[in-house]
Design an enzyme around this catalytic site. Structure first.
Site, PDB file in Angstrom:
ATOM      1  N   GLY A  26       0.834  -1.195   0.000  1.00  0.00           N
ATOM      2  CA  GLY A  26       0.000   0.000   0.000  1.00  0.00           C
ATOM      3  C   GLY A  26       0.868   1.242   0.000  1.00  0.00           C
ATOM      4  N   GLY A  62       0.944   5.547   1.567  1.00  0.00           N
ATOM      5  CA  GLY A  62       0.353   6.539   2.443  1.00  0.00           C
ATOM      6  C   GLY A  62       0.961   7.889   2.179  1.00  0.00           C
ATOM      7  N   GLY A  63       0.766   8.784   3.119  1.00  0.00           N
ATOM      8  CA  GLY A  63       1.228  10.148   2.924  1.00  0.00           C
ATOM      9  C   GLY A  63       2.732  10.266   2.867  1.00  0.00           C
ATOM     10  N   MET A  64       3.440   9.375   3.540  1.00  0.00           N
ATOM     11  CA  MET A  64       4.891   9.498   3.595  1.00  0.00           C
ATOM     12  C   MET A  64       5.607   8.634   2.577  1.00  0.00           C
ATOM     13  SD  MET A  64       6.109  11.693   5.758  1.00  0.00           S
ATOM     14  CE  MET A  64       7.756  11.086   6.054  1.00  0.00           C
ATOM     15  N   GLY A  65       4.969   7.535   2.141  1.00  0.00           N
ATOM     16  CA  GLY A  65       5.693   6.688   1.213  1.00  0.00           C
ATOM     17  C   GLY A  65       4.914   5.455   0.803  1.00  0.00           C
ATOM     18  N   VAL A 123       4.750   1.129   0.615  1.00  0.00           N
ATOM     19  CA  VAL A 123       5.143  -0.004   1.441  1.00  0.00           C
ATOM     20  C   VAL A 123       5.065  -1.279   0.603  1.00  0.00           C
ATOM     21  CG1 VAL A 123       4.751  -1.240   3.608  1.00  0.00           C
ATOM     22  CG2 VAL A 123       4.189   1.197   3.442  1.00  0.00           C
ATOM     23  N   LYS A 143       9.362   0.229   3.569  1.00  0.00           N
ATOM     24  CA  LYS A 143       8.688   1.492   3.290  1.00  0.00           C
ATOM     25  C   LYS A 143       9.683   2.454   2.644  1.00  0.00           C
ATOM     26  CE  LYS A 143       5.968   5.106   5.571  1.00  0.00           C
ATOM     27  NZ  LYS A 143       5.383   5.534   6.859  1.00  0.00           N
ATOM     28  N   ASP A 155      -1.792   9.763  15.093  1.00  0.00           N
ATOM     29  CA  ASP A 155      -2.609   9.402  13.925  1.00  0.00           C
ATOM     30  C   ASP A 155      -3.222   8.019  14.110  1.00  0.00           C
ATOM     31  OD1 ASP A 155      -3.811   9.902  11.505  1.00  0.00           O
ATOM     32  OD2 ASP A 155      -2.152   9.132  10.310  1.00  0.00           O
TER      33      ASP A 155
END
Length: 689
Positions: free
Chosen positions: A424, A426-429, A431, A446, A541
């Site tokens: 998947g 997300g906002g940072m990177g 995976v 990640k 979060d």
């Protein structure tokens, strides 16, 4: 299956052990009692002697003050002063006799301003001797009130006070009035009546030998020898002393046998006005006086010990039965739990250790039932497992690679990690599921997005902080962070790979989770956050996508990517910067205010609310509208949205969702306790959905 023989065996083993311990303690107590009594008696003997010595000092000081006050009043009498200025034949002798009578003194002396004796009450023919060399008279002639001890006839001890006789003008001294009172057996007897200790006063003659002046003990050669030796001790201890003006100098303790009876002695030296030892006193306490009461106490202890030994058997047997019965019940419940039956009722008996053990076992069975509910939920919805169990090894996810292309299955990244499947982004990177070929272990890899690094120079630092902070957390409910590095122009971090289902998918599939599954989820979240908060780290979060449920019901908190220490580091977080998902963010987080552990607890409350009701506590059409609603409105309690939600559990959720952080539970551990208490007050929740 527990048999009667097994029950009896356990009961008798506990009985024999408990009775043996009680018997050993009682016997040991009796053996130690004698030594303890002797030590205690010794300490009490020391205290009694100290009290006696202090009482003697108090009596002497009181007598001295009384003499000084009375003598001062007499010396200031105008008639007496007039006679002193122009004395007639016999006037001074008459005044000394009158002063001795009025003041209760043994004798009185009167001198003129040069210190020449004018009269002495007990010696009418006393010549006019110069007494100014005496520190007592010299001090009075200087206008001072002086006191001290004196000796007459080698064995008569007296206490004397000298006061100035004022003249006509200020500061003028016309002479000195000396008042002396003998220290006799009446003082020693008064002390003995108050303390039950004997007292001996003695003098030091011109040769330094001690002579008995007054005593509450009958004269005997033993007493005379003891006083003689003690007098030498007094002379030695008082030599070079600085205490004077009638204050006794304390001497050392000493042991003596008088009339076959052991005594302990403690006394003091009596000094002249010039600080010279002229005599002393010794308080004698018979050891038998103290030991008598303690011997009686020892006898009572012995009798009580024997009675206790007889009762120990009865109480030990009752205790054995009380311990064995609930323990055997817990053993049976544990056997049923091992067979998969977690519904055995547990009786929690009382607040003692057995009751707490039963309560802990009851809570454990409840946790197992709740966790089993999660397991059943996952088993029934295996077809909806998240992407962490996907088997599409050929899929490609856009990554922050050096060429902008995704990592495909089979590719080896950083010379170590073999890509197995995308998980998947997300906002940072992004995976990936990968195999660490060096350790032959499956991990989550990640990669940080390259555009974030280019657009925001602080992103890389935040990413490094993520690794540093996350590595400090070691808990079974937190996904473990392994390593951090850079390869092919890309920064990456490796983490524990969790094979499970994101909570998001469970909620989307079921809309609402069973009560038992929700409670298990909440408890495990609390344990995970408690471990992180103890390290000074808040997640910031907490939301369903960051919560993974393993097939065995174990909950893992993922992605501490925006975690920060409770104390923000300068230069790393801008003022007012809001990081997180608005739906799950606490009001103080939305306002950019300082955050603490209670911020994470608010997010847990939102997750629990969503699991219980199938919706989030606040609804709005946009993020900005949602923020306004959260800051202005209280959510509808869960039990009003879903009537099957117990009120006790609903109240816990509402407390966590309080807008004021001070109204929420202070710690994750406190929230865990509230969840446990809420469950214990509710009817038993079914294990399966």
């Amino acid at each position: 299956m527990t048999t009667a023989t097994g029950t009896n065996s356990l009961t008798w083993r506990i009985f024999v052990g408990a009775a043996g311990v009680v018997a050993a303690v009682l016997i040991g107590t009796l053996l130690l009692a004698a030594a303890s009594v002797r030590r205690t008696a010794g300490r009490e003997l020391d205290r009694s002697l100290d009290r006696t010595r202090q009482l003697v000092v108090t009596f002497l000081q009181g007598d001295r003050r009384s003499l000084a006050q009375s003598a001062t009043v007499f010396a200031q009498n105008p008639n007496f002063r007039a006679l002193l200025e122009n004395p007639g034949p016999g006037d001074m002798l008459d005044q000394s006799l009158e002063a001795a009578h009025l003041l209760g003194a043994t004798f009185v002396q009167i001198t003129d301003a040069q210190g020449v004796r004018l009269a002495r009450s007990d010696e009418p023919q006393a010549p006019p001797t110069l007494l100014a060399r005496s520190p007592l008279i010299a001090g009075a002639l200087r206008g001072e009130v002086r006191s001290g001890f004196g000796v007459t006839s080698d064995s008569t001890l007296f206490q004397a006070v000298a006061v100035p006789i004022p003249g006509a003008g200020p500061g003028v001294v016309r002479g000195a009035l000396m008042v002396a009172r003998t220290i006799d057996s009446s003082l020693a007897t008064a002390v003995k009546r108050s303390t039950a200790s004997d007292v001996v006063f003695f003098t030091l003659d011109s040769s330094g030998r001690a002579r008995i002046a007054a005593s509450t003990l009958a004269p005997s050669p033993e007493l005379a020898r003891f006083v003689g030796g003690y007098g030498a001790t007094v002379t030695k201890d008082a030599a070079g002393g600085t205490e004077a003006d009638g204050e006794p100098v304390v001497t050392r303790r000493t042991d003596v046998v008088l009339g076959g009876e052991p005594y302990l002695g403690l006394g003091g030296a009596l000094l002249s006005s010039g600080g010279e030892p002229l005599g002393g006193f010794v308080a004698l306490r018979a050891r038998a006086i103290e030991l008598a009461g303690f011997r009686d106490l020892g006898l009572r202890i012995g009798l009580a010990g024997l009675a206790g030994l007889l009762l120990a058997g009865v109480f030990s047997y009752l205790l054995a039965q009380r311990i064995s019965r609930p323990i055997l019940g817990l053993a049976a419940a544990a056997q049923r739990a091992a067979d998969g039956d977690y519904a055995t009722p547990i009786e929690a008996e009382g607040p003692d250790e057995i009751g707490r053990l039963a309560e802990a076992f009851r809570v454990l069975l409840g946790d197992l039932r709740e966790k089993q509910s999660l397991v059943h939920l996952l088993q029934q919805r295996e077809e909806h497992r998240g992407r962490t169990l996907a088997a599409n090894d050929d899929a490609t996810v856009a990554a922050a690679g050096p060429s902008g292309q995704g990592l495909t299955s089979g590719r080896v990244f950083a010379g170590r990690y073999e890509i197995l499947a995308p998980l998947g982004q997300g906002g940072m990177g992004v995976v990936y599921k990968a195999r660490d070929r060096d350790l032959d272990d499956v991990v989550a890899l990640k990669l940080v997005r390259a555009e974030l690094v280019a657009m925001d120079p602080t992103a890389l630092e935040r990413f490094k902080d993520e690794v540093r902070l996350a590595r400090r957390i070691s808990h079974r409910n937190v996904a473990r962070t392994h390593d951090f590095g850079e390869a092919e122009g890309v920064y990456y971090v490796t983490m524990e790979f969790v094979a499970g289902t994101p909570l998001t998918e469970l909620i989307q599939t079921e809309s609402r989770l069973p009560l038992s599954a929700t409670v298990s989820l909440g408890k495990q979240l609390c344990r995970a956050l408690e471990s992180a908060h103890e390290q000074g780290i808040i997640h910031r979060d907490i939301k369903p996508p960051n919560i993974m449920v393993a097939p065995d019901g174990l909950v893992k908190v993922m992605d501490f990517g925006i975690a920060r220490p409770v104390e923000r580091e300068k230069g790393r977080t801008k003022t007012g910067l809001v990081i997180g998902t608005p739906d799950y963010m606490a009001p103080e987080q939305l306002l950019g205010e300082p955050l603490d552990a209670r911020t994470d607890l608010y997010a847990v409350g939102v997750v629990l609310y969503e699991c219980l009701t199938g919706r989030r506590p606040h609804q709005a059409d946009s993020s900005m509208a949602l923020i306004g609603v959260k800051l202005a409105q209280e959510p509808v309690p869960p039990h009003e949205v879903a009537p099957d939600v117990p009120v006790a559990l609903s109240r816990v959720v509402m407390r966590v969702l309080a807008r004021d952080p001070d109204a929420r539970p202070a710690t994750a551990a406190a929230l865990h306790e509230e969840l446990v208490h809420a469950v214990l007050t509710m009817p038993q929740i079914p294990a399966s959905p």
